[in-house]
Design a protein around this motif. Structure first.
Motif, PDB file in Angstrom:
ATOM      1  N   PHE A   1       0.760  -1.080  -0.183  1.00 49.38           N
ATOM      2  CA  PHE A   1       0.024   0.124   0.131  1.00 49.38           C
ATOM      3  C   PHE A   1       0.853   1.168   0.133  1.00 49.38           C
ATOM      4  O   PHE A   1       1.784   1.233   0.445  1.00 49.38           O
TER       5      PHE A   1
ATOM      6  N   GLN B   1      -2.490  -1.140  -3.533  1.00 58.67           N
ATOM      7  CA  GLN B   1      -3.342   0.149  -3.416  1.00 58.67           C
ATOM      8  C   GLN B   1      -2.726   1.383  -2.839  1.00 58.67           C
ATOM      9  O   GLN B   1      -1.843   1.322  -2.220  1.00 58.67           O
TER      10      GLN B   1
ATOM     11  N   VAL C   1      -3.999   4.470  -0.747  1.00 62.02           N
ATOM     12  CA  VAL C   1      -4.882   4.642   0.181  1.00 62.02           C
ATOM     13  C   VAL C   1      -4.617   5.754   1.053  1.00 62.02           C
ATOM     14  O   VAL C   1      -3.686   6.630   0.980  1.00 62.02           O
TER      15      VAL C   1
ATOM     16  N   GLU D   1      -8.869   1.601   4.936  1.00 60.22           N
ATOM     17  CA  GLU D   1      -8.886   1.070   3.529  1.00 60.22           C
ATOM     18  C   GLU D   1      -7.872   0.058   3.127  1.00 60.22           C
ATOM     19  O   GLU D   1      -8.168  -0.630   1.887  1.00 60.22           O
TER      20      GLU D   1
END
Ligand SMILES: Cc1cc2nc3c(=O)[nH]c(=O)nc-3n(C[C@H](O)[C@H](O)[C@H](O)COP(=O)(O)O)c2cc1C
Length: 147
Positions: free
Chosen positions: A109, A137, A139, A144
């Motif tokens: 992340f 991802q 975030v 999240e």
């Protein structure tokens, strides 16, 4: 399942999220600290000859202080960092090269100034011996992050 959150943060945003997330899931943490820490001038990407630009252009290794002890014990590894130039900072690549990720689940992340995750995981993949990124991802909050 034993989990570690390894993170690099130059300006504190990723550190705050990573520490918060790790405490939520009961994971250990490891801060990826460059042997030579970044000054404000070093990360001034608007200056073409700043350290960050030289490192990126030269695809330079950025040596890391310390190592994760007992790395073998961890089954799940989160790697967190700020997006730099639509990718992981070079220091994260250098960090990853030191370990064998065979048999481990790797999650990525990142925080960013607005960019999405793009091809960040694909660019990091060559440095992750033995494992592929299971999820990646960008975030804005710890909630999240995939868990
Ligand atoms: C050298 C450098 C390059 C950056 N490149 C990008 C980028 O390509 N896309 C983006 O959205 N943000 C970019 N940013 C902004 C950071 O990703 C964002 O501010 C991040 O949250 C900083 O995290 P940190 O406080 O943990 O260092 C860049 C910042 C720096 C210092």
């Amino acid at each position: 399942m034993k989990t570690i959150v390894a993170y690099f943060s130059a300006q504190g945003h990723t550190k705050k999220l990573a520490e918060e997330f790790a405490s939520q899931i009961g994971a250990d943490t490891f801060e990826i600290v460059p042997v030579e820490p970044y000054s404000a001038a070093d990360i001034k990407w608007t200056n073409p000859i700043s350290r960050c630009n030289k490192e990126k252009m030269g695809k330079k290794d950025v040596p890391v202080s310390g190592k994760i002890e007992n790395f073998d014990e961890y089954e799940r590894i989160y790697i967190a960092f700020p997006i730099w130039y639509y990718a992981a900072p070079n220091v994260v690549n250098t960090f990853c090269k030191d370990y064998d990720f065979t048999g481990k689940s790797v999650y990525v992340f990142a925080t960013s100034g607005g960019s999405g995750i793009g091809k960040t995981a694909e660019k990091l993949d060559p440095y992750l011996k033995g494992a592929e990124v299971a999820s990646a991802q960008v975030v804005r909050s710890a909630e999240e992050i995939a868990r």
